[in-house]
Design a protein around this motif. Structure first.
Motif, PDB file in Angstrom:
ATOM      1  N   TYR A  56      86.003 -40.196 -52.695  1.00 16.65           N
ATOM      2  CA  TYR A  56      87.340 -39.638 -52.515  1.00 16.65           C
ATOM      3  C   TYR A  56      88.241 -40.668 -51.852  1.00 16.65           C
ATOM      4  CZ  TYR A  56      90.896 -36.064 -51.581  1.00 16.65           C
ATOM      5  OH  TYR A  56      92.048 -35.323 -51.565  1.00 16.65           O
ATOM      6  N   ASP A  57      89.470 -40.756 -52.335  1.00 25.23           N
ATOM      7  CA  ASP A  57      90.480 -41.634 -51.763  1.00 25.23           C
ATOM      8  C   ASP A  57      91.436 -40.778 -50.936  1.00 25.23           C
ATOM      9  OD1 ASP A  57      92.704 -43.267 -51.258  1.00 25.23           O
ATOM     10  OD2 ASP A  57      92.363 -44.442 -53.081  1.00 25.23           O
ATOM     11  N   TYR A  58      91.300 -40.846 -49.613  1.00 28.03           N
ATOM     12  CA  TYR A  58      92.128 -40.024 -48.730  1.00 28.03           C
ATOM     13  C   TYR A  58      93.583 -40.480 -48.726  1.00 28.03           C
ATOM     14  CZ  TYR A  58      87.784 -38.094 -46.860  1.00 28.03           C
ATOM     15  OH  TYR A  58      86.565 -37.469 -46.718  1.00 28.03           O
ATOM     16  N   ALA A 384      89.818 -33.626 -42.658  1.00 33.94           N
ATOM     17  CA  ALA A 384      90.485 -34.914 -42.826  1.00 33.94           C
ATOM     18  C   ALA A 384      91.616 -34.809 -43.843  1.00 33.94           C
ATOM     19  CB  ALA A 384      89.473 -35.974 -43.261  1.00 33.94           C
ATOM     20  N   ILE A 385      91.379 -34.088 -44.936  1.00 35.63           N
ATOM     21  CA  ILE A 385      92.411 -33.925 -45.967  1.00 35.63           C
ATOM     22  C   ILE A 385      93.616 -33.170 -45.406  1.00 35.63           C
ATOM     23  CG2 ILE A 385      92.945 -32.768 -48.138  1.00 35.63           C
ATOM     24  CD1 ILE A 385      90.096 -33.412 -49.057  1.00 35.63           C
ATOM     25  N   GLU A 386      93.346 -32.101 -44.673  1.00 35.56           N
ATOM     26  CA  GLU A 386      94.438 -31.320 -44.087  1.00 35.56           C
ATOM     27  C   GLU A 386      95.250 -32.168 -43.113  1.00 35.56           C
ATOM     28  OE1 GLU A 386      96.851 -28.078 -43.886  1.00 35.56           O
ATOM     29  OE2 GLU A 386      95.115 -28.366 -45.189  1.00 35.56           O
ATOM     30  N   TYR A 387      94.569 -32.987 -42.341  1.00 36.09           N
ATOM     31  CA  TYR A 387      95.249 -33.852 -41.364  1.00 36.09           C
ATOM     32  C   TYR A 387      96.183 -34.842 -42.047  1.00 36.09           C
ATOM     33  CZ  TYR A 387      95.734 -38.072 -38.518  1.00 36.09           C
ATOM     34  OH  TYR A 387      96.222 -39.185 -37.886  1.00 36.09           O
ATOM     35  N   VAL A 388      95.698 -35.512 -43.092  1.00 31.62           N
ATOM     36  CA  VAL A 388      96.513 -36.571 -43.691  1.00 31.62           C
ATOM     37  C   VAL A 388      97.680 -36.036 -44.505  1.00 31.62           C
ATOM     38  CG1 VAL A 388      94.621 -38.223 -43.747  1.00 31.62           C
ATOM     39  CG2 VAL A 388      95.051 -36.804 -45.756  1.00 31.62           C
ATOM     40  N   LYS A 389      97.723 -34.751 -44.751  1.00 33.38           N
ATOM     41  CA  LYS A 389      98.853 -34.171 -45.469  1.00 33.38           C
ATOM     42  C   LYS A 389     100.056 -33.922 -44.559  1.00 33.38           C
ATOM     43  CE  LYS A 389      96.295 -31.801 -49.172  1.00 33.38           C
ATOM     44  NZ  LYS A 389      95.940 -30.478 -49.735  1.00 33.38           N
ATOM     45  N   THR A 390      99.917 -34.149 -43.264  1.00 37.50           N
ATOM     46  CA  THR A 390     101.007 -33.911 -42.315  1.00 37.50           C
ATOM     47  C   THR A 390     102.211 -34.778 -42.651  1.00 37.50           C
ATOM     48  OG1 THR A 390      99.373 -33.471 -40.572  1.00 37.50           O
ATOM     49  CG2 THR A 390     101.640 -33.895 -39.875  1.00 37.50           C
ATOM     50  N   ASN A 468      99.909 -41.579 -46.367  1.00 39.82           N
ATOM     51  CA  ASN A 468     100.679 -42.721 -46.850  1.00 39.82           C
ATOM     52  C   ASN A 468     100.716 -43.838 -45.816  1.00 39.82           C
ATOM     53  OD1 ASN A 468     102.834 -40.191 -48.039  1.00 39.82           O
ATOM     54  ND2 ASN A 468     101.423 -41.352 -49.336  1.00 39.82           N
ATOM     55  N   ALA A 469     100.855 -43.456 -44.543  1.00 36.75           N
ATOM     56  CA  ALA A 469     100.824 -44.459 -43.479  1.00 36.75           C
ATOM     57  C   ALA A 469      99.460 -45.131 -43.413  1.00 36.75           C
ATOM     58  CB  ALA A 469     101.160 -43.812 -42.137  1.00 36.75           C
ATOM     59  N   ALA A 470      98.406 -44.346 -43.641  1.00 33.10           N
ATOM     60  CA  ALA A 470      97.056 -44.910 -43.637  1.00 33.10           C
ATOM     61  C   ALA A 470      96.839 -45.807 -44.845  1.00 33.10           C
ATOM     62  CB  ALA A 470      96.024 -43.783 -43.627  1.00 33.10           C
ATOM     63  N   ASP A 471      97.519 -45.513 -45.945  1.00 35.62           N
ATOM     64  CA  ASP A 471      97.444 -46.366 -47.124  1.00 35.62           C
ATOM     65  C   ASP A 471      98.152 -47.693 -46.866  1.00 35.62           C
ATOM     66  OD1 ASP A 471      96.811 -47.111 -49.665  1.00 35.62           O
ATOM     67  OD2 ASP A 471      98.233 -45.816 -50.673  1.00 35.62           O
ATOM     68  N   ASN A 591      98.356 -50.161 -34.742  1.00 37.19           N
ATOM     69  CA  ASN A 591      99.470 -50.527 -35.617  1.00 37.19           C
ATOM     70  C   ASN A 591      99.870 -49.339 -36.486  1.00 37.19           C
ATOM     71  OD1 ASN A 591      97.778 -52.981 -34.956  1.00 37.19           O
ATOM     72  ND2 ASN A 591      99.554 -53.997 -35.882  1.00 37.19           N
ATOM     73  N   ARG A 592      98.894 -48.568 -36.914  1.00 38.77           N
ATOM     74  CA  ARG A 592      99.185 -47.403 -37.749  1.00 38.77           C
ATOM     75  C   ARG A 592      99.974 -46.354 -36.984  1.00 38.77           C
ATOM     76  NH1 ARG A 592      94.118 -44.411 -39.772  1.00 38.77           N
ATOM     77  NH2 ARG A 592      93.698 -46.439 -40.705  1.00 38.77           N
TER      78      ARG A 592
END
Length: 666
Positions: A56-58, A384-390, A468-471, A591-592
């Protein structure tokens, strides 16, 4: 409740059977062996999983069938069916690297009695042993101590006895600065039972003892200085092996496996050599070397351009390094390393027959995932998925790294703007003596095709979320600022310009622009009213011309503050002048996090403000033949939207990539 209890018992039984499926863990009384008895012991290896438990690509919030321990698990099961005697090892960089890892370490930290998702999966697969990679230290020693279930006697690290993995972790070259003792067990001898062929053709069960040592790069003291300074010491890989291999042999090991979170480099040895696996293979008593860290494949006979094809004393077909069986099983769970170790009974014990041993790397391409792994980590994965959708902001343009090699710095400009904003505020509040100095941001593309056609940052226009920021900023590095002069800035950029091959303008044949062996994370772009030209017709070290700050030539003695990360500031990547000695400040924030905070404050990210900032260009030159490079297929419109009108499609390669040409005369 009864259903849950039955499921837990079934899961526990499955984990136990997985651990015992390869070899009996309790040695049985062996038959009396005579000379001529032989056996095959197959050693399986994963490395640099980087918490990619799921396929999976978060960052894209989508399945990625090319990665994931859940797919490597299928290869493990297949190998155990194919071979009678197997053992499974991991070469480090296991617990860090994805949003899942950050979620468990920083967003919803695991409790003392809980186990990391990646270790749950590894326990289900029944790993025999593993070592510690450099990225294991990224979250700090207290976290590492907790999640590995290892109490450290280290200053300011709580002594706790928490849940760690069920398999042993070995590390031979890192020690507590407090008492000088190894942080982890420096070695283990694993007693197993294997099926053996006697000289008269019978199959019998006999015991074997496999010694295991582990090593990590000594550069951890620089790369994670804020976490390790004054708390641990290190020893060179070769020196540690020379110290402990005799102990392992004295403990009765029939075969000695050295698991090194390192690659292969035959350069003259020093304890600062980052990839010391070639030299480790030359230590007397080492029978097997398992490699990692380089995010590469060894052996790799299918790649004619492999760096190992012409490396001295390396057999890139059979997988031997200085005659020693070796393997490096790629990264992110993309592959499984397999060493077929031939054993012969001689002088009353097992010995490795190097001439009959070989190794290979098996890809997960085309495999299905082990569904049991997904069930084990479903809660962590969903969290993790729910978190990164913020959501954190909006963008009016697509931000990508598809054409960062030819001048589209839009993905780096946003990171650099965030770094500069953070540093300028920090300096104003805490370091007024530097307030008059120009502040530059330094960022590199972590995802720019090194790992294949899906290995690019791609943030579509619209709502920006944490994923997106993590990307845009993949790693949990901490923001660090250094002071350099104008000559240092130029040297920094010269190092980055090593990403490009030297181009001969008179050559009529096609020339490749980009050196695909150059790590993309070493292509630093410095921004903040700085402009320069890269002349790829020149030799390395002489390519940066017309370097200007606010339109004026940069003097060698001019002073700048450059905001980067702790890895680069401490010498990571071996950039000239960066060794930790010129650090101005090391921030507690990543940095993130600085990027997330900046986007939230800006709210609207526009192409006019960030996407059109072109800090460098190639020197104009007319070439007799075409100049090409590779990127993802179907992205020509992305280049043109970024203002790169001199890019044209050459051909679609049919594998998700395409060849593009660049006209250097425009």
């Amino acid at each position: 409740m009864q259903t849950m209890k039955r499921w837990l018992l079934a899961a526990a039984a499955a984990a136990f059977l997985a651990g015992c499926a390869a070899l009996g863990h309790v040695p049985t009384k062996s038959a009396q062996l005579a000379p001529g008895a032989h056996a095959q012991l197959v050693l399986l290896e994963t490395t640099d999983i980087h918490s990619n438990v799921m396929s999976y690509d978060y960052y894209k919030l989508a399945e990625d069938k090319t990665i994931g321990l859940e797919r490597a698990a299928t290869l493990v099961h297949a190998a155990r069916k194919e071979f009678t005697n197997t053992m499974l090892f991991d070469a480090g960089d296991t617990i860090q690297g994805t949003v899942l890892a950050d979620y468990e370490a920083q967003v919803k930290p695991v409790a003392c009695g809980q186990e990391l998702a990646v270790y749950k999966a590894m326990d289900a697969l029944g790993y025999d042993a593993a070592t510690i990679g450099n990225h294991e230290f990224n979250y700090g020693l207290p976290f590492l101590s907790q999640v590995t279930g290892t109490a450290f006697d280290v200053t300011n690290v709580p002594v706790e006895h928490c849940k760690g993995p069920d398999f042993p972790l070995v590390l031979s070259n890192v020690f507590s600065a407090k008492d000088g003792k190894p942080l982890y067990a420096p070695w283990k001898v694993l007693a197993r039972t294997i099926k053996t062929q006697t000289a008269d053709g019978k199959t019998v069960e006999t015991p074997i003892k496999v010694g295991v040592l582990g090593f990590t790069p000594t550069w951890i003291l620089d790369w994670d200085k804020r976490n390790l300074d004054g708390k641990v010491t290190v020893m060179g890989v070769v020196e540690a092996a020379q110290k402990y291999v005799p102990e392992v042999k004295a403990a009765g090991a029939d075969a000695v496996v050295a698991i090194c979170h390192c690659g292969l480099n035959p350069a003259p040895y020093s304890e600062r050599l980052e990839n010391a696996g070639w030299h480790l293979a030359g230590v007397p008593g080492v029978d097997v070397v398992m490699l990692g860290h380089s995010h590469d494949v060894f052996p790799n006979p299918a790649d004619a351009k492999s760096r190992y094809a012409h490396m001295p004393e390396v057999d890139n077909a059979r997988g031997l390094v200085r005659g020693v069986p070796a393997v490096m099983g790629n990264y992110f769970g993309k592959s499984l390393g397999v060493i077929e170790l031939a054993l012969v009974w001689n002088d009353g014990h097992w010995q490795v027959d190097r001439a009959a041993s070989k190794s290979e790397v098996r890809s997960v391409k085309g495999t299905t995932a082990d569904e049991h792994i997904a069930e084990l980590v479903k809660d962590e994965h969903a969290g993790a998925i729910e978190y990164v959708k913020t959501p954190i902001g909006r963008s009016d343009y697509d931000i990508s790294t598809y054409f960062v090699a030819v001048g589209d710095t839009s993905a780096l400009a946003l990171v650099n703007a965030a770094e500069r904003d953070y540093a300028q505020k920090y300096i104003k509040q805490n370091l007024p003596q530097y307030a008059s100095l120009p502040v530059l941001g330094a960022a590199s593309p972590f995802k720019a095709g090194f790992g294949g056609p899906n290995d690019y940052t791609d943030v579509p226009a619209g709502t920006l979320a944490i994923n997106n920021a993590a990307d845009l900023y993949l790693y949990p590095n901490t923001l660090t600022a250094v002071k350099v002069n104008g000559a240092g800035v130029k040297a920094w950029l010269e190092k980055s310009a090593g990403w490009f091959h030297r181009i001969d303008p008179a050559k009529h044949e096609t020339q490749e622009l980009v050196n695909t062996k150059f790590p993309t994370y070493n292509f630093d772009v410095l921004q903040g009213d700085l402009t320069w030209t890269i002349d790829v017709t020149r030799e390395l070290g002489q390519r940066i011309v017309d370097l200007k700050y606010r339109g004026k030539p940069v003097r060698d003695d001019a002073e700048f503050i450059v905001v980067t990360n702790n890895y680069r500031a401490a010498g990571g990547g071996s950039f000239p002048g960066l060794d930790g000695g010129n650090t101005v400040f090391s921030a507690p924030d990543t940095n993130r996090d600085a990027l997330i905070g900046f986007v939230r404050a800006q709210r609207e990210i526009t192409r006019r403000k960030f996407g059109d900032q072109r800090s460098w260009r190639f020197a104009k030159v007319k070439t007799a033949g075409p100049i090409i490079f590779t990127s993802a297929a179907g992205k020509l419109d992305v280049a043109h939207a970024a203002g790169l009108k001199n890019i044209a499609l050459v051909k679609d390669n049919g594998d998700g990539t395409a060849a593009y040409s660049i006209d250097l005369s425009h």
